[in-house]
Design a protein around this motif. Structure first.
Motif, PDB file in Angstrom:
ATOM      1  N   ASN A 162      68.058 -53.921 -62.754  1.00 26.18           N
ATOM      2  CA  ASN A 162      69.191 -53.167 -62.776  1.00 26.18           C
ATOM      3  C   ASN A 162      70.152 -53.971 -63.447  1.00 26.18           C
ATOM      4  O   ASN A 162      71.106 -53.385 -64.103  1.00 26.18           O
ATOM      5  CB  ASN A 162      69.581 -52.850 -61.241  1.00 26.18           C
ATOM      6  N   TYR A 166      72.195 -52.330 -66.501  1.00 29.71           N
ATOM      7  CA  TYR A 166      73.703 -51.912 -66.213  1.00 29.71           C
ATOM      8  C   TYR A 166      74.601 -53.055 -66.928  1.00 29.71           C
ATOM      9  O   TYR A 166      75.684 -53.012 -66.663  1.00 29.71           O
ATOM     10  CB  TYR A 166      73.919 -51.648 -65.024  1.00 29.71           C
ATOM     11  N   ASP A 190      75.810 -60.032 -62.348  1.00 30.04           N
ATOM     12  CA  ASP A 190      75.791 -59.839 -63.898  1.00 30.04           C
ATOM     13  C   ASP A 190      76.856 -59.328 -64.408  1.00 30.04           C
ATOM     14  O   ASP A 190      78.159 -59.504 -63.539  1.00 30.04           O
ATOM     15  CB  ASP A 190      74.982 -58.382 -64.071  1.00 30.04           C
ATOM     16  N   ILE A 195      80.651 -51.455 -60.256  1.00 32.13           N
ATOM     17  CA  ILE A 195      80.870 -50.217 -59.430  1.00 32.13           C
ATOM     18  C   ILE A 195      81.767 -49.907 -58.895  1.00 32.13           C
ATOM     19  O   ILE A 195      82.421 -50.877 -58.215  1.00 32.13           O
ATOM     20  CB  ILE A 195      79.154 -50.442 -58.269  1.00 32.13           C
ATOM     21  N   ILE A 203      75.309 -46.833 -52.961  1.00 28.67           N
ATOM     22  CA  ILE A 203      74.396 -46.746 -53.834  1.00 28.67           C
ATOM     23  C   ILE A 203      72.777 -47.195 -53.272  1.00 28.67           C
ATOM     24  O   ILE A 203      71.998 -46.892 -53.875  1.00 28.67           O
ATOM     25  CB  ILE A 203      74.707 -48.010 -54.942  1.00 28.67           C
ATOM     26  N   TYR A 208      70.516 -41.232 -54.702  1.00 32.91           N
ATOM     27  CA  TYR A 208      71.774 -41.489 -55.325  1.00 32.91           C
ATOM     28  C   TYR A 208      72.129 -42.381 -56.499  1.00 32.91           C
ATOM     29  O   TYR A 208      71.440 -43.451 -56.615  1.00 32.91           O
ATOM     30  CB  TYR A 208      72.862 -42.462 -54.350  1.00 32.91           C
ATOM     31  N   ARG A 209      72.747 -41.896 -57.580  1.00 30.33           N
ATOM     32  CA  ARG A 209      72.970 -42.402 -58.663  1.00 30.33           C
ATOM     33  C   ARG A 209      74.411 -42.334 -59.165  1.00 30.33           C
ATOM     34  O   ARG A 209      74.934 -41.067 -59.110  1.00 30.33           O
ATOM     35  CB  ARG A 209      72.120 -41.933 -59.799  1.00 30.33           C
ATOM     36  N   VAL A 210      75.126 -43.480 -59.302  1.00 21.42           N
ATOM     37  CA  VAL A 210      76.378 -43.410 -59.966  1.00 21.42           C
ATOM     38  C   VAL A 210      76.440 -42.688 -61.211  1.00 21.42           C
ATOM     39  O   VAL A 210      75.446 -42.949 -62.052  1.00 21.42           O
ATOM     40  CB  VAL A 210      77.010 -44.821 -60.263  1.00 21.42           C
ATOM     41  N   ARG A 214      75.399 -40.776 -67.412  1.00 19.20           N
ATOM     42  CA  ARG A 214      75.199 -42.136 -68.043  1.00 19.20           C
ATOM     43  C   ARG A 214      73.678 -42.789 -67.424  1.00 19.20           C
ATOM     44  O   ARG A 214      72.889 -43.312 -68.137  1.00 19.20           O
ATOM     45  CB  ARG A 214      76.357 -43.183 -67.393  1.00 19.20           C
ATOM     46  N   GLY A 220      66.332 -43.608 -64.589  1.00 17.52           N
ATOM     47  CA  GLY A 220      66.036 -44.131 -63.261  1.00 17.52           C
ATOM     48  C   GLY A 220      65.929 -42.655 -62.308  1.00 17.52           C
ATOM     49  O   GLY A 220      66.178 -41.934 -62.820  1.00 17.52           O
ATOM     50  N   THR A 221      65.759 -43.012 -61.067  1.00 23.45           N
ATOM     51  CA  THR A 221      65.535 -42.214 -59.985  1.00 23.45           C
ATOM     52  C   THR A 221      66.514 -42.237 -59.002  1.00 23.45           C
ATOM     53  O   THR A 221      66.570 -41.316 -58.154  1.00 23.45           O
ATOM     54  CB  THR A 221      64.062 -42.202 -59.522  1.00 23.45           C
ATOM     55  N   GLY A 222      67.184 -43.311 -58.894  1.00 25.42           N
ATOM     56  CA  GLY A 222      68.160 -43.548 -57.823  1.00 25.42           C
ATOM     57  C   GLY A 222      67.126 -44.049 -56.436  1.00 25.42           C
ATOM     58  O   GLY A 222      67.707 -44.066 -55.286  1.00 25.42           O
ATOM     59  N   GLY A 224      65.379 -47.010 -56.451  1.00 26.89           N
ATOM     60  CA  GLY A 224      65.182 -48.491 -56.513  1.00 26.89           C
ATOM     61  C   GLY A 224      65.843 -49.256 -55.337  1.00 26.89           C
ATOM     62  O   GLY A 224      65.112 -50.063 -54.880  1.00 26.89           O
ATOM     63  N   LEU A 225      67.328 -48.989 -55.265  1.00 24.82           N
ATOM     64  CA  LEU A 225      68.117 -49.796 -54.437  1.00 24.82           C
ATOM     65  C   LEU A 225      67.695 -49.296 -52.776  1.00 24.82           C
ATOM     66  O   LEU A 225      67.779 -50.322 -51.880  1.00 24.82           O
ATOM     67  CB  LEU A 225      69.569 -49.620 -54.712  1.00 24.82           C
ATOM     68  N   SER A 249      78.792 -57.144 -61.485  1.00 24.36           N
ATOM     69  CA  SER A 249      78.276 -57.097 -59.788  1.00 24.36           C
ATOM     70  C   SER A 249      77.423 -58.143 -59.455  1.00 24.36           C
ATOM     71  O   SER A 249      77.183 -58.809 -60.227  1.00 24.36           O
ATOM     72  CB  SER A 249      77.496 -55.864 -59.723  1.00 24.36           C
TER      73      SER A 249
HETATM   74  P1  ADP Z   1      68.475 -46.129 -60.654  1.00 27.61           P
HETATM   75  O1  ADP Z   1      68.915 -47.511 -61.332  1.00 27.61           O
HETATM   76  O2  ADP Z   1      67.205 -45.475 -60.756  1.00 27.61           O
HETATM   77  O3  ADP Z   1      69.590 -45.053 -60.802  1.00 27.61           O
HETATM   78  P2  ADP Z   1      69.007 -47.605 -58.035  1.00 27.61           P
HETATM   79  O4  ADP Z   1      68.586 -47.104 -56.646  1.00 27.61           O
HETATM   80  O5  ADP Z   1      68.214 -48.941 -58.755  1.00 27.61           O
HETATM   81  O6  ADP Z   1      68.850 -46.232 -59.044  1.00 27.61           O
HETATM   82  O7  ADP Z   1      70.811 -47.806 -58.375  1.00 27.61           O
HETATM   83  C1  ADP Z   1      71.406 -46.575 -57.863  1.00 27.61           C
HETATM   84  C2  ADP Z   1      72.896 -46.704 -58.659  1.00 27.61           C
HETATM   85  O8  ADP Z   1      73.578 -47.993 -58.441  1.00 27.61           O
HETATM   86  C3  ADP Z   1      72.500 -46.799 -60.190  1.00 27.61           C
HETATM   87  O9  ADP Z   1      72.421 -45.325 -60.604  1.00 27.61           O
HETATM   88  C4  ADP Z   1      73.588 -47.306 -60.748  1.00 27.61           C
HETATM   89  O10 ADP Z   1      74.640 -46.531 -61.090  1.00 27.61           O
HETATM   90  C5  ADP Z   1      74.199 -48.421 -59.570  1.00 27.61           C
HETATM   91  N1  ADP Z   1      73.784 -49.500 -59.956  1.00 27.61           N
HETATM   92  C6  ADP Z   1      72.749 -50.469 -59.477  1.00 27.61           C
HETATM   93  N2  ADP Z   1      72.577 -51.742 -59.976  1.00 27.61           N
HETATM   94  C7  ADP Z   1      73.697 -51.689 -60.686  1.00 27.61           C
HETATM   95  C8  ADP Z   1      74.375 -52.993 -61.273  1.00 27.61           C
HETATM   96  N3  ADP Z   1      73.917 -54.278 -61.457  1.00 27.61           N
HETATM   97  N4  ADP Z   1      75.416 -52.869 -62.051  1.00 27.61           N
HETATM   98  C9  ADP Z   1      76.090 -51.540 -62.043  1.00 27.61           C
HETATM   99  N5  ADP Z   1      75.753 -50.595 -61.169  1.00 27.61           N
HETATM  100  C10 ADP Z   1      74.489 -50.556 -60.609  1.00 27.61           C
END
Ligand code: ADP
Length: 260
Positions: A162, A166, A190, A195, A203, A208-210, A214, A220-222, A224-225, A249
């Protein structure tokens, strides 16, 4: 709001009033929208590599494989695209296991420093191709902890990928380890897009995806986190984030050295 009424009728059928029930469905609606989005995303994410694998393999079968250079180039694309699919499918499988509370940790003693070095080596190529400095810092030679080696590896693959994803070209991703008496902390910092403060608590939610437009490009699928948080908490650890929009972040994971 979802509202429904229940008449309240007393003895002898005397009408006593109506009980109104207000149901706050905003959360349910939101989740529904996110789920629909998720299905669309996953389908898109699977369709893209399949289309490319199909196209390149057909071209090879149609005669292009007689040229050694073309053969190598196309096979390497096919290989990369199948890896992409594999990791997406892995995310989906992990997530459904976690949701059904089916997964068990396989606790063992291992060197966390070694594990993170492996992850960095694995992701270095990706960082280099984006001209991102990926560095690891730790004051000592080894850092033995108890935990599920493979699951924690997945946590760091997710976080560091990630961070690379990002962060715009020319930036950095710094991973540092700190050892305390009973705990360890791992910082993944990073110089990326950052965010928004109000998005930070969200997040870790599944799907959930910001900024969907973009993040869709970034593939991604939202999930990962959400997976990361589940896994860290299954280890009785915790994860926190500090972030400034436009500056970068920092994800901080705290783990216990010993499981009991
Ligand atoms: P994905 O990357 O598949 O969209 P994640 O669950 O990994 O899903 O992350 C959720 C959201 O958090 C991402 O869509 C992104 O917008 C934000 N995000 C995660 N890691 C970072 C990062 N290191 N810097 C900025 N935004 C991040």
């Amino acid at each position: 709001f979802d509202v429904y009424g229940i008449p309240i009728i007393g003895i002898n059928n005397v009408w006593k009033g109506v009980l109104l029930v207000f149901h706050d469905i905003t959360e349910i609606k939101k989740l529904e929208v996110m789920r629909k989005d998720f299905v669309a995303n996953v389908s898109h994410e699977l369709k893209t590599p399949v289309t490319s694998i199909k196209g390149f393999s057909e071209t090879l079968l149609d005669g292009a494989m007689n040229n050694q250079d073309t053969l190598e180039a196309f096979l390497s694309i096919i290989n990369k695209e199948s890896e992409r699919m594999q990791s997406l499918i892995q995310d989906l499988l992990d997530f459904s296991k976690i949701e059904q509370q089916e997964f068990k940790l396989n606790i063992q003693d291992f060197d966390l420093f070694e594990l993170i070095k492996e992850v960095i080596t694995m992701l270095n190529k990706k960082a280099k191709s984006k001209d991102i400095r990926l560095e690891l810092e730790f004051q000592r030679e080894e850092l033995y902890i108890q935990g599920d080696h493979d699951r924690l590896k997945q946590v760091f693959i997710n976080l560091i990928s990630n961070a690379i994803l990002y962060t715009p070209p020319g930036g950095y991703v710094f991973v540092s380890l700190f050892e305390f008496e009973r705990t360890v902390k791992i910082h993944v910092k990073d110089s990326g897009v950052g965010i928004k403060q109000e998005e930070i608590p969200r997040i870790f939610e599944r799907f959930y995806r910001v900024d969907r437009a973009r993040s869709r490009d970034s593939g991604g699928t939202g999930l990962g986190l959400a997976i990361v948080k589940h896994l860290v908490e299954a280890h009785h650890g915790n994860i926190s984030v500090r972030s400034t929009l436009g500056e970068g972040s920092e994800f901080i994971i705290e783990l216990h050295k010993y499981m009991n």
